[in-house]
Design a protein around this motif. Structure first.
Motif, PDB file in Angstrom:
ATOM      1  N   VAL A 126       0.824  -1.216   0.000  1.00 34.07           N
ATOM      2  CA  VAL A 126       0.000   0.000   0.000  1.00 34.07           C
ATOM      3  C   VAL A 126       0.859   1.268   0.000  1.00 34.07           C
ATOM      4  N   PRO A 127       1.839   1.412   0.918  1.00 36.76           N
ATOM      5  CA  PRO A 127       2.683   2.617   0.856  1.00 36.76           C
ATOM      6  C   PRO A 127       3.484   2.699  -0.443  1.00 36.76           C
ATOM      7  N   LEU A 128       3.939   1.553  -0.963  1.00 34.97           N
ATOM      8  CA  LEU A 128       4.665   1.584  -2.235  1.00 34.97           C
ATOM      9  C   LEU A 128       3.772   2.058  -3.369  1.00 34.97           C
ATOM     10  N   TYR A 129       2.522   1.617  -3.374  1.00 34.76           N
ATOM     11  CA  TYR A 129       1.588   2.054  -4.412  1.00 34.76           C
ATOM     12  C   TYR A 129       1.368   3.560  -4.351  1.00 34.76           C
ATOM     13  N   LYS A 130       1.232   4.103  -3.132  1.00 36.72           N
ATOM     14  CA  LYS A 130       1.033   5.550  -2.983  1.00 36.72           C
ATOM     15  C   LYS A 130       2.248   6.327  -3.487  1.00 36.72           C
ATOM     16  N   ILE A 131       3.446   5.807  -3.192  1.00 33.84           N
ATOM     17  CA  ILE A 131       4.669   6.469  -3.658  1.00 33.84           C
ATOM     18  C   ILE A 131       4.756   6.421  -5.176  1.00 33.84           C
ATOM     19  N   VAL A 132       4.506   5.243  -5.737  1.00 37.43           N
ATOM     20  CA  VAL A 132       4.586   5.075  -7.188  1.00 37.43           C
ATOM     21  C   VAL A 132       3.571   5.962  -7.901  1.00 37.43           C
TER      22      VAL A 132
END
Length: 279
Positions: A126-132
């Motif tokens: 989830v945090p990686l998706y937000k960053i991407v």
């Protein structure tokens, strides 16, 4: 009597090993058999393990026919190749430093690197998706490559540290006495000697990139950019699964990994068990 008992024990061990090997290979045999059947042949009962008429057309239809499987195959090659290359570019210098320089917390750091393999990517998805999404990398290979490389890198460092630790430091010192710089001795002596280890680590990272589903499923929404792990869902219809064509695609998908792993397996065990934790 002792020789007879020894022969019996060895025979039993070999029989047990053969039985376990057959059990392990049975799913692969079923996959190969199914890939050469017709749709009706897959659903027939009792099952026919060896088809009377091998349907090579299944592979043609999957590769260049209705499914155009060569496109996701090439996408996976791009992703996996980039993951392998990026992991080696970042992991080799780190492993060299860990194998050559002594510093406080070195062993703890090595075990911490290995411990990261216990964490599932789901925890950070989830945090990686937000960053991407915030940096505009959705529907790009770059997002999948970076995400998968981050999880492949720790094992690459661990493997290469073990190989580099087994190369005597005296070779570098002798080269420096003859006028070589640190980087030149690394390029001319260390890297060639560590060739099998570097190949092993690179292939390991390649396999991780090749098998990736989670990052691809999260970061890629366009069908044209889908790797093989996403493209396999194309063989599932609303009310039916085209098992014969899905198994043909599966055979195509495992070929690169099977070929690479046949080369890498003996070096992989060596890298895991050799000098990675030497003081």
């Amino acid at each position: 009597m002792k020789n007879k008992s020894k022969i019996i024990n060895l025979s039993l061990i070999h029989i047990i090993m053969i039985v376990f090997l057959m059990m392990l290979l049975f799913p692969t045999f079923v996959m190969l058999s199914t890939s050469f059947k017709t749709f009706e042949g897959v659903l027939g009962w009792p099952p026919q393990w060896i088809p009377d008429d091998f349907q090579f057309i299944n592979y043609i239809n999957v590769w260049v026919g209705d499914y155009q499987f060569y496109k996701p195959f090439l996408n996976s090659m791009i992703i996996a190749g980039s993951v392998g290359l990026l992991s080696l570019l970042l992991g080799t210098p780190a492993a060299y430093a860990l194998s050559r320089y002594k510093f406080a917390g070195r062993k703890l750091f090595l075990f911490s690197v290995l411990a990261t393999q216990m964490f599932s990517p789901v925890v950070l998805l989830v945090p990686l998706y937000k960053i991407v999404r915030s940096i505009g990398l959705i529907n790009t290979f770059t997002s999948v490559i970076i995400g998968r490389s981050a999880f492949a890198l720790p094992m690459v460092i661990w493997l290469l540290t073990g190989y580099l630790s087994n190369i005597p430091k005296d070779l570098e010192e002798a080269a420096m006495v003859d006028g070589c710089s640190l980087f030149k001795s690394l390029y001319k002596i260390i890297l060639p000697l560590a060739g099998p280890g570097i190949a092993t680590a690179g292939i390991y990272a390649f396999i991780m990139g090749w098998n990736d589903l989670m990052f691809s499923l999260t970061f890629i929404n366009e069908a044209e950019m889908a790797p093989i792990t996403l493209a396999m869902s194309d063989f599932v219809g609303k009310n039916v699964v085209y098992w014969h064509e899905m198994m043909a695609a599966a055979v195509i998908s495992i070929l690169p990994v099977a070929i690479m792993f046949s080369y890498v397996q003996k070096y992989l065990v060596k890298g895991l068990t050799s000098g990675a934790v030497k003081g």
